[in-house]
Motif scaffolding. Sequence first.
Motif, PDB file in Angstrom:
ATOM      1  N   SER A   1       0.829  -1.048   0.016  1.00 20.26           N
ATOM      2  CA  SER A   1      -0.050   0.131   0.040  1.00 20.26           C
ATOM      3  C   SER A   1       0.928   1.184   0.013  1.00 20.26           C
ATOM      4  O   SER A   1       1.729   1.423   0.865  1.00 20.26           O
ATOM      5  CB  SER A   1      -0.941   0.108   1.271  1.00 20.26           C
ATOM      6  OG  SER A   1      -0.152   0.024   2.349  1.00 20.26           O
ATOM      7  N   TYR A   2       0.728   1.946  -0.926  1.00 20.22           N
ATOM      8  CA  TYR A   2       1.512   3.337  -0.948  1.00 20.22           C
ATOM      9  C   TYR A   2      -0.016   4.390  -1.177  1.00 20.22           C
ATOM     10  O   TYR A   2      -0.463   4.658  -1.770  1.00 20.22           O
ATOM     11  CB  TYR A   2       2.081   3.552  -2.227  1.00 20.22           C
ATOM     12  CG  TYR A   2       3.335   2.870  -2.133  1.00 20.22           C
ATOM     13  CD1 TYR A   2       3.620   1.607  -2.848  1.00 20.22           C
ATOM     14  CD2 TYR A   2       4.520   3.353  -1.533  1.00 20.22           C
ATOM     15  CE1 TYR A   2       4.701   0.944  -2.858  1.00 20.22           C
ATOM     16  CE2 TYR A   2       5.914   2.969  -1.481  1.00 20.22           C
ATOM     17  CZ  TYR A   2       5.948   1.825  -1.980  1.00 20.22           C
ATOM     18  OH  TYR A   2       7.217   0.894  -2.118  1.00 20.22           O
ATOM     19  N   GLY A   3      -0.088   4.972   0.050  1.00 22.64           N
ATOM     20  CA  GLY A   3      -1.230   5.790   0.425  1.00 22.64           C
ATOM     21  C   GLY A   3      -2.265   5.186   0.166  1.00 22.64           C
ATOM     22  O   GLY A   3      -2.841   4.277   0.940  1.00 22.64           O
ATOM     23  N   ASN A   4      -3.337   5.511  -0.896  1.00 23.05           N
ATOM     24  CA  ASN A   4      -4.571   4.939  -1.127  1.00 23.05           C
ATOM     25  C   ASN A   4      -4.546   4.007  -2.311  1.00 23.05           C
ATOM     26  O   ASN A   4      -5.533   3.730  -3.103  1.00 23.05           O
ATOM     27  CB  ASN A   4      -5.588   5.759  -1.096  1.00 23.05           C
ATOM     28  CG  ASN A   4      -5.700   6.847  -2.347  1.00 23.05           C
ATOM     29  OD1 ASN A   4      -4.560   7.000  -2.940  1.00 23.05           O
ATOM     30  ND2 ASN A   4      -6.654   7.649  -2.680  1.00 23.05           N
ATOM     31  N   LYS A   5      -3.285   3.431  -2.745  1.00 19.00           N
ATOM     32  CA  LYS A   5      -3.207   2.620  -3.973  1.00 19.00           C
ATOM     33  C   LYS A   5      -2.348   1.108  -3.287  1.00 19.00           C
ATOM     34  O   LYS A   5      -1.473   1.467  -2.463  1.00 19.00           O
ATOM     35  CB  LYS A   5      -2.516   3.433  -4.958  1.00 19.00           C
ATOM     36  CG  LYS A   5      -3.072   4.463  -5.538  1.00 19.00           C
ATOM     37  CD  LYS A   5      -2.403   5.047  -6.660  1.00 19.00           C
ATOM     38  CE  LYS A   5      -0.919   5.390  -6.357  1.00 19.00           C
ATOM     39  NZ  LYS A   5      -0.427   6.130  -7.524  1.00 19.00           N
TER      40      LYS A   5
END
Lengths: 110, 117
Positions: free
Chosen positions: A93-97
């Motif tokens: 997960s990178y932020g909301n992705k």
Amino acid sequence: GENVEQHPSTLSVQEGDSAVIKCTYSDSASNYFPWYKQELGKGPQLIIDIRSNVGEKKDQRIAVTLNKTAKHFSLHITETQPEDSAVYFCAVSYGNKLVFGAGTILRVKS
Amino acid sequence: DTEVTQTPKHLVMGMTNKKSLKCEQHMGHRAMYWYKQKAKKPPELMFVYSYEKLSINESVPSRFSPECPNSSLLNLHLHALQPEDSALYLCASSQDVLWQGNTGELFFGEGSRLTVL
């Protein structure tokens, strides 16, 4: 950046042996690490996931370990079976992705 | 019902054609996604819809136009595509969009395999 490295790209094991796939990531803020299995002609399917407050999680023959300090996590499959043959993707997960690793082709030889 | 259904499974189109890919889920999920997957590569995020509104567009060319008519349906309209757009297009859904407190499990469809001639 949103970097996920996955190794090896291909892995061949004998039926009954163990298989280990490793992934590294770059953002210490990432907190969710799933593994997906993709069989030929199908979409990816979640097989196990781990959150950053846990170091290890196990589900029958599958386990995932996480080392937050080193920013890497691994998928462990024990007692491999021919039906485990597929492409396995780690994701981070990178932020909301979710960003996927490049994938590992696992071949289990009977 | 834990299925994400995509139609058509295969599509061949010319560069001047207009076509659409369709996706449907009945799990009550509020987030829906389009991914593009080239052969021997991982899925690449294209679009994310949250509560029927576009929340992420990963700088996708305008020849791809997403649409979310309602909470169960997601379309991808295709126009003036290039041969390099040939790929497997995967639709996915999740309970909610990924955020700090959400597991973000994605349920994928089997994909629509697109060939652009």
